[in-house]
Design a protein around this motif. Sequence first.
Motif, PDB file in Angstrom:
ATOM      1  N   LEU A 176      13.425  -3.268 -44.713  1.00 45.67           N
ATOM      2  CA  LEU A 176      13.252  -2.742 -46.059  1.00 45.67           C
ATOM      3  C   LEU A 176      14.048  -1.806 -46.635  1.00 45.67           C
ATOM      4  O   LEU A 176      14.648  -1.726 -47.704  1.00 45.67           O
ATOM      5  N   GLY A 177      13.953  -0.716 -45.765  1.00 48.25           N
ATOM      6  CA  GLY A 177      15.061   0.746 -46.146  1.00 48.25           C
ATOM      7  C   GLY A 177      16.323   0.232 -45.411  1.00 48.25           C
ATOM      8  O   GLY A 177      16.319  -0.412 -44.256  1.00 48.25           O
ATOM      9  N   PHE A 178      17.348   1.031 -46.137  1.00 42.51           N
ATOM     10  CA  PHE A 178      18.475   1.109 -45.148  1.00 42.51           C
ATOM     11  C   PHE A 178      19.562   1.964 -45.801  1.00 42.51           C
ATOM     12  O   PHE A 178      20.709   2.317 -45.111  1.00 42.51           O
TER      13      PHE A 178
ATOM     14  N   LYS B 275       6.618   2.861 -53.144  1.00 43.74           N
ATOM     15  CA  LYS B 275       7.279   1.938 -52.765  1.00 43.74           C
ATOM     16  C   LYS B 275       8.317   2.247 -51.415  1.00 43.74           C
ATOM     17  O   LYS B 275       8.270   1.768 -50.360  1.00 43.74           O
ATOM     18  N   GLU B 276       8.954   3.419 -51.589  1.00 41.69           N
ATOM     19  CA  GLU B 276       9.834   3.820 -50.489  1.00 41.69           C
ATOM     20  C   GLU B 276       8.959   4.247 -49.292  1.00 41.69           C
ATOM     21  O   GLU B 276       9.177   3.727 -48.261  1.00 41.69           O
ATOM     22  N   LEU B 277       7.916   5.215 -49.577  1.00 42.38           N
ATOM     23  CA  LEU B 277       7.157   5.396 -48.223  1.00 42.38           C
ATOM     24  C   LEU B 277       6.410   4.375 -47.555  1.00 42.38           C
ATOM     25  O   LEU B 277       6.318   4.263 -46.316  1.00 42.38           O
TER      26      LEU B 277
ATOM     27  N   GLU C  69       7.325   1.382 -47.703  1.00 37.46           N
ATOM     28  CA  GLU C  69       8.527   0.277 -47.144  1.00 37.46           C
ATOM     29  C   GLU C  69       9.030   1.096 -45.578  1.00 37.46           C
ATOM     30  O   GLU C  69       9.204   0.344 -44.760  1.00 37.46           O
ATOM     31  N   ASN C  70       8.970   2.251 -45.714  1.00 38.80           N
ATOM     32  CA  ASN C  70       9.252   3.125 -44.424  1.00 38.80           C
ATOM     33  C   ASN C  70       8.195   2.853 -43.482  1.00 38.80           C
ATOM     34  O   ASN C  70       8.262   2.504 -42.158  1.00 38.80           O
ATOM     35  N   SER C  71       6.878   2.657 -43.804  1.00 36.67           N
ATOM     36  CA  SER C  71       5.856   2.527 -42.877  1.00 36.67           C
ATOM     37  C   SER C  71       6.044   1.087 -42.055  1.00 36.67           C
ATOM     38  O   SER C  71       5.738   0.919 -41.271  1.00 36.67           O
TER      39      SER C  71
ATOM     40  N   GLU D 151      18.181   7.281 -48.216  1.00 33.05           N
ATOM     41  CA  GLU D 151      18.364   8.433 -49.167  1.00 33.05           C
ATOM     42  C   GLU D 151      16.879   8.561 -49.897  1.00 33.05           C
ATOM     43  O   GLU D 151      16.917   9.663 -50.549  1.00 33.05           O
ATOM     44  N   ALA D 152      15.846   7.740 -49.337  1.00 35.48           N
ATOM     45  CA  ALA D 152      14.698   8.100 -49.954  1.00 35.48           C
ATOM     46  C   ALA D 152      13.854   9.285 -49.755  1.00 35.48           C
ATOM     47  O   ALA D 152      13.622  10.152 -50.716  1.00 35.48           O
ATOM     48  N   LEU D 153      13.771   9.647 -48.417  1.00 30.69           N
ATOM     49  CA  LEU D 153      13.097  10.861 -48.195  1.00 30.69           C
ATOM     50  C   LEU D 153      14.020  12.065 -48.731  1.00 30.69           C
ATOM     51  O   LEU D 153      13.307  13.087 -49.328  1.00 30.69           O
TER      52      LEU D 153
ATOM     53  N   SER E 204      17.802   5.298 -39.490  1.00 37.90           N
ATOM     54  CA  SER E 204      17.891   4.689 -38.071  1.00 37.90           C
ATOM     55  C   SER E 204      17.984   3.246 -38.312  1.00 37.90           C
ATOM     56  O   SER E 204      18.050   2.408 -37.170  1.00 37.90           O
ATOM     57  N   LYS E 205      18.271   2.760 -39.418  1.00 36.27           N
ATOM     58  CA  LYS E 205      18.297   1.141 -39.694  1.00 36.27           C
ATOM     59  C   LYS E 205      19.516   0.666 -39.640  1.00 36.27           C
ATOM     60  O   LYS E 205      19.494  -0.697 -39.332  1.00 36.27           O
ATOM     61  N   ILE E 206      20.456   1.227 -40.007  1.00 36.51           N
ATOM     62  CA  ILE E 206      21.908   0.676 -39.970  1.00 36.51           C
ATOM     63  C   ILE E 206      22.833   1.763 -39.356  1.00 36.51           C
ATOM     64  O   ILE E 206      22.612   2.941 -39.673  1.00 36.51           O
TER      65      ILE E 206
HETATM   66 MG    MG Z   1      13.145   4.334 -46.541  1.00 41.90          MG
END
Ligand code: MG
Length: 628
Positions: free
Chosen positions: A93-95, A29-31, A33-35, A98-100, A79-81
């Motif tokens: 989707l991510g913000f 899900k995280e990967l 969403e990053n894409s 912390e996922a990676l 890089s999102k917020i």
């Molecule tokens: Mg992410």
Amino acid sequence: MSKINVLDSSVYNLIAAGEVVERPASVIKELVENSIDAKSTIISIEIYGGGIKKMVVSDNGTGIEKGELKKAFLPHATSKIASKEDLNSIFTLGFRGEALASVCAVSHISIVSKPSEQNEAYKITGTAGQICEPEVASANNGTIVTVEDLFYNVPARAKFLKKEKSEEGEITSLVAKLILANPNVAFRYLSEGKLIYESSGHGEKDALFAIYGKTALNETLNVNYDKLIKIHGFLGKPSLNKPNRTYQTIIINGRFINSFQISSAVANALDGFLMKRQYPFFVYYIDIPTDLVDVNVHPNKLEVRFSNGEMVYGAVYNATLDAINTLDSIASVTPFKENVTPANLITEEKASEISTMSFGFGNTDDIVEEEQPKKVDEIQKTRESYLESVFYMNENSQRGVADGFGLGSNLLEKLANVEKEERFNKVSSEQTALEVPKTIVNVGKVFNTYLILEDDKNMFLIDQHAAHERLLYEKFKAQAENDELVIQPLLAPYIVTVNSQEKPLIESQLDKLNSIGFNISEFGDNTYKIDEVPAIVSGIDFNEFFGKFLEETRINPSFKNSDLVKDELMQLACKSAIKGGYDLSEGEIEKLYSMLGKEKVALFCPHGRPIVVRITKNEMDKWFKRIV
Ligand code: MG
Ligand code: ADP
């Protein structure tokens, strides 16, 4: 490509903390969403060993610059917020950034990335939180993330993983939702090298087809609701009702979520089309102004909070009502056209071609528009009038008419202006010539199963068994809901003889049986006498019914309260409905006729099979080449 900032702790603390990586599916899900956040239009997902051994997510997105690669692994690097104000309008989707970092801490991970502005691709690897320097690699524009041996260094976590097959299943259902939520992205999803899903990225119908196949295209209604909250998507016809909620997809502002509130709004709007323990199939795309919804509730972002829950409930409820009202509850027969609709031409292999085809979806342009979302009491009213039109039998039970199957009912009184003989005698040719609208005539019966009826423009075939199920179900449901079980004395008491195993069963149920309208008492050795029964069961094969009740009690002795018994009885009533060959009484037939006179009746049996099939005179004229 934006720069990656390490979030200030004051911002970070505003973000609901928590663990992101729970199992392989959460990594996927995280990967993915990053894409998606990186504006990819093609995403490929490959897993091995249920994702535990290896997961590869590749995309054609913006990529990560060489100089940023290392930062991507830092906790709270995103890089999102950049500031807390950004939290009020999250479009990615991510913000949390912390996922990676979390994935890197518990696996071997590598990222190969090439932004289009950069001539070379760079690869960075990390193992259990240790990150190496980026090295030159060769790759196309985009990013490839490979995660291997998840939790290899945290055996305590690894222990909680399920079998590979189950983890694969979790990923598969997740990917299905990701595909539905991102209909403009082309996905390929493979497990052990085997292709499981492939979507074209050409819109929602294609995504629906990629996941659920042709049936879903044919058996869903379009949803189209356009107010402050906008909802569109697909609602399954009753034939698609499912035994659990896994066939429900809720996508809010591009993000799929779980929401009990929204699921219930759909289910409540469909009350009457659903049996107990049945759940509707739907894929809803809901657009809510970002200030009305807060995605920042749980780190896995599967939950959202609404600032006006009632409004959301109302919108979903109304959207569902509008959609189900477009359902032609009478199946039509067009035998010579059946297999030529575009949807039927699609083969699974030809999935890539589907984008160029138009599917046989009904037109929803004529759905009535209203200015404001309905207020809750308005909704209640809509709901009541809807239910009234669907469940005409409520009228009977409210009046407490102990009529078995509808003789003397309110509705039939309304139909009194229709000549009785007309309905029960085979119609003569002059009568058909006469315009007698809304007069339905009983023509006969075929195969001892299907009733044939006609009005001036249509011929109807009614499946007696399905119809009887619906009648029993509605009636009993209404009685149970109104706590108004109508009791009917039996002309001659019914005697049940039980064996020594059944005796304790029946003894244990005596109070409950009495409380729901059975007057049952011991009559002798292993013998019981029943003097009164709930009216609902008076019309069915009582012997069979009682046998089934005992059987159910034996299998499931944990009946807790009378509600449960009512529930069971409701289902048993369905099971005990007449079989095809049984002759319906006049009252029963009359009740079925009256169903046809209604505009919106749930003309499906409680299991979703159609009750009535219509063949128009026009259609028949075509068969015989009277018209072309
Ligand atoms: Mg992410
Ligand atoms: P978040 O998504 O919350 O920002 P992540 O840890 O998932 O945090 O990712 C960190 C950063 O790495 C992202 O903000 C993004 O800049 C970059 N990144 C991760 N995956 C990709 C990808 N597939 N394509 C481009 N950039 C990516």
